[in-house]
Design an enzyme around this catalytic site. Structure first.
Site, short mmCIF file in Angstrom:
data_model
loop_
_atom_site.label_atom_id
_atom_site.label_comp_id
_atom_site.label_asym_id
_atom_site.label_seq_id
_atom_site.Cartn_x
_atom_site.Cartn_y
_atom_site.Cartn_z
N ARG A 74 0.85 -1.19 0.00
CA ARG A 74 0.00 0.00 0.00
C ARG A 74 0.88 1.24 0.00
O ARG A 74 2.05 1.19 0.41
CB ARG A 74 -0.92 0.02 1.23
CG ARG A 74 -0.17 0.19 2.56
CD ARG A 74 -1.14 0.59 3.65
NE ARG A 74 -0.52 0.69 4.96
CZ ARG A 74 0.00 1.79 5.48
NH1 ARG A 74 0.06 2.90 4.78
NH2 ARG A 74 0.49 1.80 6.71
N ASN A 76 2.14 4.78 1.41
CA ASN A 76 2.23 5.43 2.71
C ASN A 76 2.33 6.93 2.46
O ASN A 76 1.55 7.46 1.68
CB ASN A 76 3.36 4.82 3.55
CG ASN A 76 3.19 5.09 5.03
OD1 ASN A 76 2.07 5.06 5.54
ND2 ASN A 76 4.27 5.40 5.73
N GLU A 94 2.15 -4.95 6.98
CA GLU A 94 2.71 -4.58 8.29
C GLU A 94 1.79 -5.12 9.39
O GLU A 94 0.76 -4.53 9.69
CB GLU A 94 2.77 -3.04 8.36
CG GLU A 94 3.37 -2.46 9.61
CD GLU A 94 3.19 -0.94 9.67
OE1 GLU A 94 2.14 -0.44 9.25
OE2 GLU A 94 4.11 -0.27 10.15
N ASN A 127 8.29 7.07 4.01
CA ASN A 127 7.67 8.04 4.91
C ASN A 127 8.03 9.47 4.55
O ASN A 127 7.93 9.84 3.38
CB ASN A 127 7.95 7.65 6.36
CG ASN A 127 6.67 7.27 7.09
OD1 ASN A 127 5.64 7.89 6.86
ND2 ASN A 127 6.74 6.27 7.95
N ASP A 177 9.03 9.19 11.23
CA ASP A 177 7.86 8.95 10.38
C ASP A 177 7.72 10.10 9.39
O ASP A 177 8.58 10.28 8.53
CB ASP A 177 6.64 8.72 11.31
CG ASP A 177 5.51 8.01 10.61
OD1 ASP A 177 5.05 8.53 9.59
OD2 ASP A 177 5.07 6.95 11.08
O1 LIG Z 1 2.12 7.88 9.04
C1 LIG Z 1 1.86 6.79 9.51
O2 LIG Z 1 0.77 6.55 10.05
C2 LIG Z 1 2.89 5.69 9.51
O3 LIG Z 1 3.87 5.95 8.54
C3 LIG Z 1 2.26 4.36 9.29
O4 LIG Z 1 1.56 4.44 8.07
C4 LIG Z 1 3.25 3.21 9.25
O5 LIG Z 1 2.55 2.15 8.74
C5 LIG Z 1 3.86 2.69 10.51
O6 LIG Z 1 2.97 2.01 11.33
C6 LIG Z 1 4.67 3.60 11.31
O7 LIG Z 1 5.98 3.38 11.01
ZN LIG Z 2 3.88 8.12 8.10
#
Ligand SMILES: O=C(O)[C@H](O)[C@@H](O)[C@H](O)[C@H](O)CO
Ligand SMILES: [Zn+2]
Length: 272
Positions: A74, A76, A94, A127, A177
């Site tokens: 998917r 992100n 995940e 990310n 993130d």
């Molecule tokens: O922005 C977000 O919510 C995160 O990037 C998640 O999408 C990831 O899947 C992960 O769980 C965290 O590392």
């Molecule tokens: Zn994220």
């Protein structure tokens, strides 16, 4: 009980108003990034598709499909560059947060003509993305690597090269993130499981400021408000048990951090 269901919702709120709009993106398993569109409306990275979003109805018109041979993947995080391309990356399945099947993802960009380009693969959790003010550097976070990398960025061509690491986070501070950049060229990084936003200097690799949060899993941040001096921070509640949710009632909220004495820049919009 562990809550792992995604809800594919996009929220819209204009600072200074009380009006919060909420729409479920139709036929999308997840929605992980939304960007404004220059001609009006929005474009999303949802599931394994780039698509346009009608914020009134939730209707998504698919523009492109990615990761066709990895159907459990998917999208992100994602963001537009100054030339109006939409950059977004993918990840594999995940089951445990921050620990997906490794190196299943790819970083893509959607050109203004809706053509998709693949920039590099072997990404674990694609990310945060940010560009410096003269658009010569693109910063990128692959969460499990626990660092920020930089690339030489060619704005005209929409290409990247010369990858190197500019910040490595200390163990135990959570996982990097989402991210944004301020007018001084400093990066603001949401630390998932770290309850903190770090302001880091990509030239020295040092953490120069931290903003503690009342939730453990901030997920991204950006500057907004009339003067672009408010830091908006998103957070996660996905994967939380009921017990954890009771301990962290604010998990999943969007926060605003004011009086930082720092400004950011408006977000770029998709040009196609
Ligand atoms: O922005 C977000 O919510 C995160 O990037 C998640 O999408 C990831 O899947 C992960 O769980 C965290 O590392
Ligand atoms: Zn994220």
């Amino acid at each position: 009980m562990t809550m792992t269901a995604w809800c594919s919702k996009v929220f819209q709120w204009r600072p200074g108003t009380e009006i919060l709009k909420k729409v479920t993106v139709k036929e999308a398993s997840t929605v992980s990034a939304v960007v404004p569109r220059q001609q009006g409306g929005y474009v999303v990275a949802a599931g394994r598709h780039f698509g346009t979003l009608d914020i009134e109805t939730g209707e998504m018109i698919r523009l492109a499909e990615i990761d066709k041979h990895k159907t459990e993947n998917r999208f992100n995080d994602g963001k537009c560059d100054a030339n109006g391309r939409f950059w977004a990356g993918t990840m594999g399945p995940e089951k445990v947060p921050t620990k997906p099947e490794l190196e299943q993802g790819t970083l893509y960009s959607l050109d203004k003509d809706h053509n998709v380009r693949c920039h590099f693969d072997k990404v674990s959790i694609s990310n945060g993305i940010a560009w410096n003010s003269d658009n010569t550097i693109m910063y990128f976070i692959d969460t499990p690597l626990n660092r920020v990398d930089a690339f030489h960025f060619d704005l005209e061509q929409g290409t990247i090269g010369n990858r190197r690491t500019v910040v490595t986070f200390p163990d135990g501070s959570g996982f990097p993130d989402g991210m944004c950049i301020d007018a001084d060229g400093m990066l603001w990084v949401a630390m998932y499981f770290g309850s903190v936003i770090y302001r880091v200097d990509p030239l020295t690799g040092t953490i120069i400021r931290n903003i503690d949060l009342p939730v453990s899993c901030p997920t991204s941040c950006c500057f907004g408000g009339e003067n672009f001096d408010v830091l908006y921070v998103t957070s996660a509640s996905h994967f939380f048990s009921e017990e954890q949710l009771a301990k962290e009632p604010l998990a999943g909220s969007v926060f605003q951090v004011t009086n930082l004495g720092v400004t950011g820049l408006p977000a770029n919009a998709y040009g196609g």
